[in-house]
Write a protein that holds these residues in place. Structure first.
Motif, short mmCIF file in Angstrom:
data_model
loop_
_atom_site.label_atom_id
_atom_site.label_comp_id
_atom_site.label_asym_id
_atom_site.label_seq_id
_atom_site.Cartn_x
_atom_site.Cartn_y
_atom_site.Cartn_z
N VAL A 54 0.83 -1.21 0.00
CA VAL A 54 0.00 0.00 0.00
C VAL A 54 0.86 1.26 0.00
N ILE A 55 0.42 2.27 -0.77
CA ILE A 55 0.97 3.62 -0.71
C ILE A 55 -0.17 4.56 -0.35
N ILE A 56 0.10 5.48 0.57
CA ILE A 56 -0.92 6.42 1.04
C ILE A 56 -0.46 7.84 0.76
N GLN A 57 -1.22 8.55 -0.06
CA GLN A 57 -0.89 9.94 -0.36
C GLN A 57 -1.70 10.84 0.56
N GLY A 58 -1.03 11.52 1.48
CA GLY A 58 -1.67 12.32 2.51
C GLY A 58 -1.53 11.62 3.85
N PHE A 59 -1.02 12.35 4.85
CA PHE A 59 -0.78 11.73 6.15
C PHE A 59 -1.41 12.56 7.27
N GLY A 60 -2.53 13.23 6.94
CA GLY A 60 -3.27 13.98 7.94
C GLY A 60 -4.15 13.05 8.75
N LYS A 61 -5.28 13.55 9.19
CA LYS A 61 -6.18 12.78 10.04
C LYS A 61 -6.65 11.51 9.35
N VAL A 62 -7.09 11.64 8.09
CA VAL A 62 -7.62 10.49 7.36
C VAL A 62 -6.49 9.55 6.94
N GLY A 65 6.64 16.23 0.76
CA GLY A 65 7.39 15.18 0.08
C GLY A 65 6.85 13.81 0.42
N ALA A 66 7.72 12.80 0.20
CA ALA A 66 7.25 11.42 0.38
C ALA A 66 8.36 10.55 0.96
N LEU A 67 7.93 9.48 1.61
CA LEU A 67 8.82 8.46 2.15
C LEU A 67 8.51 7.14 1.46
N TYR A 68 9.56 6.35 1.20
CA TYR A 68 9.35 5.07 0.52
C TYR A 68 10.35 4.04 1.01
N ASP A 69 9.88 2.83 1.25
CA ASP A 69 10.72 1.69 1.59
C ASP A 69 10.04 0.45 1.04
N GLU A 70 10.66 -0.20 0.07
CA GLU A 70 10.02 -1.35 -0.58
C GLU A 70 9.78 -2.50 0.38
N ASP A 71 10.49 -2.51 1.51
CA ASP A 71 10.29 -3.57 2.51
C ASP A 71 9.23 -3.20 3.55
N LEU A 97 11.28 15.12 8.94
CA LEU A 97 12.17 14.44 9.89
C LEU A 97 13.25 13.63 9.19
N PHE A 98 13.15 13.50 7.87
CA PHE A 98 14.05 12.61 7.14
C PHE A 98 14.80 13.39 6.05
N LYS A 99 16.03 12.97 5.80
CA LYS A 99 16.85 13.60 4.77
C LYS A 99 16.56 13.02 3.39
N ASN A 100 16.42 11.71 3.32
CA ASN A 100 16.23 11.05 2.04
C ASN A 100 14.74 10.89 1.75
N THR A 101 14.19 11.90 1.10
CA THR A 101 12.77 11.87 0.74
C THR A 101 12.60 11.93 -0.77
N LEU A 102 11.42 11.57 -1.22
CA LEU A 102 11.10 11.62 -2.64
C LEU A 102 10.12 12.75 -2.92
N LYS A 103 10.02 13.13 -4.18
CA LYS A 103 8.93 13.99 -4.60
C LYS A 103 7.65 13.16 -4.65
N ILE A 104 6.51 13.82 -4.46
CA ILE A 104 5.24 13.10 -4.48
C ILE A 104 5.05 12.38 -5.81
N GLU A 105 5.45 13.03 -6.92
CA GLU A 105 5.32 12.42 -8.24
C GLU A 105 6.13 11.14 -8.34
N GLU A 106 7.29 11.10 -7.69
CA GLU A 106 8.13 9.91 -7.72
C GLU A 106 7.46 8.76 -6.97
N LEU A 107 6.82 9.08 -5.84
CA LEU A 107 6.14 8.04 -5.07
C LEU A 107 4.98 7.45 -5.86
N GLN A 108 4.25 8.30 -6.60
CA GLN A 108 3.12 7.81 -7.38
C GLN A 108 3.55 6.82 -8.46
N ASN A 138 1.66 7.95 -15.05
CA ASN A 138 2.80 7.32 -14.39
C ASN A 138 2.41 6.47 -13.19
N LEU A 139 1.11 6.45 -12.84
CA LEU A 139 0.68 5.66 -11.68
C LEU A 139 0.96 4.18 -11.92
#
Length: 419
Positions: free
Chosen positions: A219-227, A250-256, A276-287, A310-311
């Motif tokens: 699963v990938i979740i775009q948006g990390f607010g309340k919902v 930005g975005a965080l990703y870990d295939e594991d 909080l993280f240095k190694n982040t992705l652009k949202i478009e890259e995560l998609q 690109n999805l």
């Protein structure tokens, strides 16, 4: 029959919504006469609210109430407090609300209200005065059999309580006109869980129709607010592997799989965690990362047609409004994505407002279990109805949702002789 021409207005949210109506009406084969009457609201009220601030000064706020149509009964919709929304936004949301009530098989038309303010800049007492002012300016159009106000966003149970109290001075039978109230003054059980039940029911039905198990899903979740954070916690607890999340920065990703418990603990009140993280992705890259399920939980339209191409997800659930639109569908259909639209996935809160209104009309108080059972049954039936229409007419779920709702509205207007 010639196709109905779309709107020629400027490219904004209202334009997009009208284009979606156009696409659905063309597919249904209705005439231009039947189309045009739904392009403008039955009633649009614009007022000025002179709010006396705590320091003694006065500030003017603009407010709206839009009622899209009255063919199936009274209208229903929330009141939004937002500093940048305008008349076009609230008109668009009222039209979308008509689609949602139709999908949910609720005998109401769509409505929406707006107070152009930033609640974060106002004190508790200022918000109370502003809420009461809104009712004083709008009370003639609001009523149990006219227009039902629902809680939404900043319009929480306290704000709805103030509105209910103010409306009672003008209408002694006002309890049914304001929903989202606390239990103590006529509210209903189940409201706090309604959004969660709506999303979970949609998720389970989607996986069932696609013959997938949640504990085997990436699963990938775009948006990390309340919902978005709720969804992350839920799918993680059910055994899914959350490989990516994003916020507005930005975005965080870990295939594991990401450490969801850690992210939930560190996110701030605005749903920000990537800082909080240095190694982040652009949202478009995560998609563009391969996954089984993409959950769109952002509050603004962040998926453009170019990004859609690109999805890499197999299934997309649009949890919040205006992530995608029917104008994006050529790109979506080309990618053969299974997309569940917001107008189907988020009807739980609308159903719960209807159940609160219904209990008032019948003089009943259902138990929490009874309310949840009603909600789940209605959600499941709506999903099945839309899915079956999509298969029968060979269209996607969003177009099926619009077609399902608009057909019922047009037929209601025909039976009432409104042509």
């Amino acid at each position: 029959m010639s196709k109905i021409k779309g709107s020629t207005e400027q490219n904004d949210v209202l334009f997009t919504t009208k284009e979606e109506f156009t696409i659905a009406f063309n597919k249904l084969g209705y005439t231009e006469k039947e189309y045009l009457q739904f392009m403008e609201p039955t009633r649009l009220v614009k007022v000025t609210l002179p709010l006396k601030l705590d320091d003694g000064s006065t500030r003017l706020y603009t407010a709206y109430r839009v009622q899209h149509h009255l063919y199936k009964g009274p209208t229903m919709g929330g009141v939004i407090c937002h500093p940048t929304y305008n008349e076009s936004d609230v008109e668009s949301l009222a039209m979308i609300m008509s689609i949602k009530t139709g999908v949910a098989n609720i005998p109401f038309g769509g409505a929406k209200g707006l107070i152009s303010c930033d609640p974060r800049e106002l004190s508790y007492r200022e918000m109370e005065r502003l809420s009461r002012l809104y009712i004083r300016r709008m009370y003639e159009t609001i009523g149990t059999s006219k227009d039902i106000l629902t809680s939404e966003g900043q319009a929480n149970t306290q704000m709805m309580s103030w509105m209910y109290d103010e409306l009672s001075y003008f209408d002694k039978e006002s309890a049914g006109a304001i929903t989202g109230k606390p239990l103590e003054i006529g509210g209903t059980y189940g409201r706090e869980k309604a959004a969660a039940i709506s999303i979970i029911t949609t998720l389970n039905e989607t996986l069932n129709y696609n013959k997938r198990e949640l504990n085997e899903t990436r699963v990938i979740i775009q948006g990390f607010g309340k919902v978005g954070s709720f969804l992350a916690q839920y799918v993680h607890q059910q055994g899914a592997t959350v490989i990516g999340v994003s916020d507005s920065y930005g975005a965080l990703y870990d295939e594991d799989g990401l450490d969801i418990d850690y992210l939930l603990d560190r996110r701030d009140s605005f749903g920000t965690v990537t800082k909080l993280f240095k190694n982040t992705l652009k949202i478009e890259e995560l998609q563009g990362k391969q996954c089984d399920l993409l959950l769109l939980a952002t509050e603004q339209q962040q998926v453009t047609p170019i990004q859609i191409e690109n999805l890499a997800a197999s299934i997309v659930i649009e949890v919040t409004n205006h992530s995608l639109s029917l104008t994006d569908m050529p790109s979506i259909n080309q990618n053969e994505l299974f997309i569940v639209p917001h107008v189907l996935a988020s009807i739980g809160t609308d159903i719960i407002s209807y159940l609160e209104w219904l209990q008032y009309k019948q003089g009943l108080r259902w138990s929490e279990a009874e309310v949840e059972q009603q909600l789940k049954q209605r959600m499941t039936q709506s999903y099945q109805d839309i899915y079956e229409l999509a298969i029968r007419r060979k269209v996607n779920l969003r177009l099926a949702s619009f077609m399902y709702s608009l057909r019922s509205i047009v037929e209601a207007s025909r039976f009432r002789g409104c042509h």
